[in-house]
Design a protein around this motif. Structure first.
Motif, PDB file in Angstrom:
ATOM      1  N   VAL A  43      42.557  32.283  32.826  1.00  0.00           N
ATOM      2  CA  VAL A  43      42.195  33.519  32.110  1.00  0.00           C
ATOM      3  C   VAL A  43      40.770  33.927  32.486  1.00  0.00           C
ATOM      4  CG1 VAL A  43      41.741  34.508  29.824  1.00  0.00           C
ATOM      5  CG2 VAL A  43      43.811  33.149  30.210  1.00  0.00           C
ATOM      6  N   ARG A  44      39.860  32.960  32.505  1.00  0.00           N
ATOM      7  CA  ARG A  44      38.464  33.250  32.866  1.00  0.00           C
ATOM      8  C   ARG A  44      38.366  33.731  34.314  1.00  0.00           C
ATOM      9  NH1 ARG A  44      34.357  28.844  31.847  1.00  0.00           N
ATOM     10  NH2 ARG A  44      33.007  30.612  32.272  1.00  0.00           N
ATOM     11  N   GLU A  45      39.188  33.138  35.211  1.00  0.00           N
ATOM     12  CA  GLU A  45      39.157  33.548  36.615  1.00  0.00           C
ATOM     13  C   GLU A  45      39.672  34.982  36.750  1.00  0.00           C
ATOM     14  OE1 GLU A  45      40.101  31.495  40.839  1.00  0.00           O
ATOM     15  OE2 GLU A  45      41.807  31.556  39.465  1.00  0.00           O
ATOM     16  N   ARG A  46      40.750  35.303  36.060  1.00  0.00           N
ATOM     17  CA  ARG A  46      41.307  36.663  36.117  1.00  0.00           C
ATOM     18  C   ARG A  46      40.348  37.686  35.521  1.00  0.00           C
ATOM     19  NH1 ARG A  46      46.931  34.180  34.535  1.00  0.00           N
ATOM     20  NH2 ARG A  46      47.678  33.691  36.615  1.00  0.00           N
ATOM     21  N   ALA A  47      39.532  37.253  34.557  1.00  0.00           N
ATOM     22  CA  ALA A  47      38.539  38.142  33.929  1.00  0.00           C
ATOM     23  C   ALA A  47      37.281  38.273  34.781  1.00  0.00           C
ATOM     24  CB  ALA A  47      38.183  37.623  32.536  1.00  0.00           C
ATOM     25  N   GLY A  48      37.192  37.504  35.883  1.00  0.00           N
ATOM     26  CA  GLY A  48      36.042  37.583  36.769  1.00  0.00           C
ATOM     27  C   GLY A  48      34.850  36.743  36.325  1.00  0.00           C
ATOM     28  N   GLN A  49      35.022  35.911  35.311  1.00  0.00           N
ATOM     29  CA  GLN A  49      33.920  35.060  34.837  1.00  0.00           C
ATOM     30  C   GLN A  49      33.660  33.891  35.781  1.00  0.00           C
ATOM     31  OE1 GLN A  49      35.167  33.862  30.938  1.00  0.00           O
ATOM     32  NE2 GLN A  49      34.794  35.871  30.046  1.00  0.00           N
ATOM     33  N   ILE A  50      34.731  33.405  36.434  1.00  0.00           N
ATOM     34  CA  ILE A  50      34.612  32.321  37.413  1.00  0.00           C
ATOM     35  C   ILE A  50      35.433  32.697  38.636  1.00  0.00           C
ATOM     36  CG2 ILE A  50      34.258  30.537  35.644  1.00  0.00           C
ATOM     37  CD1 ILE A  50      37.173  29.657  36.099  1.00  0.00           C
ATOM     38  N   LYS A  51      35.222  31.977  39.749  1.00  0.00           N
ATOM     39  CA  LYS A  51      36.031  32.234  40.944  1.00  0.00           C
ATOM     40  C   LYS A  51      36.263  30.924  41.690  1.00  0.00           C
ATOM     41  CE  LYS A  51      32.163  33.506  43.912  1.00  0.00           C
ATOM     42  NZ  LYS A  51      31.586  34.494  44.791  1.00  0.00           N
ATOM     43  N   ASP A  52      37.194  30.967  42.643  1.00  0.00           N
ATOM     44  CA  ASP A  52      37.529  29.810  43.492  1.00  0.00           C
ATOM     45  C   ASP A  52      37.947  28.581  42.678  1.00  0.00           C
ATOM     46  OD1 ASP A  52      36.895  31.365  45.721  1.00  0.00           O
ATOM     47  OD2 ASP A  52      34.820  30.682  45.734  1.00  0.00           O
ATOM     48  N   LEU A  53      38.802  28.771  41.698  1.00  0.00           N
ATOM     49  CA  LEU A  53      39.277  27.663  40.867  1.00  0.00           C
ATOM     50  C   LEU A  53      40.127  26.713  41.706  1.00  0.00           C
ATOM     51  CD1 LEU A  53      39.627  26.319  38.088  1.00  0.00           C
ATOM     52  CD2 LEU A  53      41.510  27.910  37.658  1.00  0.00           C
ATOM     53  N   LYS A  54      39.769  25.430  41.670  1.00  0.00           N
ATOM     54  CA  LYS A  54      40.485  24.400  42.426  1.00  0.00           C
ATOM     55  C   LYS A  54      40.871  23.271  41.486  1.00  0.00           C
ATOM     56  CE  LYS A  54      37.934  25.406  46.601  1.00  0.00           C
ATOM     57  NZ  LYS A  54      36.736  25.098  47.344  1.00  0.00           N
ATOM     58  N   LEU A  55      41.977  22.611  41.838  1.00  0.00           N
ATOM     59  CA  LEU A  55      42.456  21.459  41.075  1.00  0.00           C
ATOM     60  C   LEU A  55      42.111  20.156  41.788  1.00  0.00           C
ATOM     61  CD1 LEU A  55      46.029  22.813  40.327  1.00  0.00           C
ATOM     62  CD2 LEU A  55      44.186  22.589  38.682  1.00  0.00           C
TER      63      LEU A  55
END
Length: 154
Positions: free
Chosen positions: A67-79
């Motif tokens: 949700v935060r990534e889609r909102a532009g608060q974070i980017k390049d989310l990796k597991l």
């Protein structure tokens, strides 16, 4: 009748245990293994892709990060990012393998790399790897997210 790894573990006769596991394998029956920390392993279906998590808590946190990534608060989310905290080395002619710290998530926030570890509780091994990580990667922000433990009140 439902069997889990605990039930099979209670079988003391090794021949019976092997026969049972072989028969289950031939029938393509999978036994749910209990996780070592007692977590409920969870699978999410994200964009038609199955993603497995070690705990329900970790899966829920991943959804929050999406949700935060889609909102532009974070980017390049990796597991499951991996970091070598002790390199491979030799001692008395024997090779000692490298030691790795594996986080749950990594992302970029405000231009800085962030590594997140979700925890129900801390173990001694986790504490050691965390300290090695902090020493080796001082420029990376390290966040711990703890599961709220509900305790019975008297």
């Amino acid at each position: 009748m439902r069997l889990n790894s605990e039930d099979i573990g209670k079988i003391t006769n090794p021949i019976v245990k092997k026969q049972l596991t072989d028969a289950m394998s031939k029938l393509n029956i999978k036994v749910k293994k209990k996780s070592k920390m007692g977590n409920i392993r969870t699978t999410l279906l994200i964009n038609e892709k199955k993603i497995n998590f070690d705990s329900k808590f970790e899966a829920e946190h991943y959804k929050e990060l999406l949700v935060r990534e889609r909102a532009g608060q974070i980017k390049d989310l990796k597991l499951q990012p991996s970091f070598v905290v002790i390199p491979e080395q030799f001692h008395d002619g024997k090779k000692l393998s490298k030691k790795i710290y594996k986080g749950d998530f990594q992302y970029i926030e405000n231009g800085r790399t962030v590594v997140v570890d979700t925890k129900g509780f801390k173990t001694e091994v986790y504490e050691i790897k965390k300290r090695l990580f902090l020493k080796e990667f001082p420029d990376i922000i390290f966040k711990e997210v703890f599961k709220e433990v509900r305790r019975a009140t008297r």
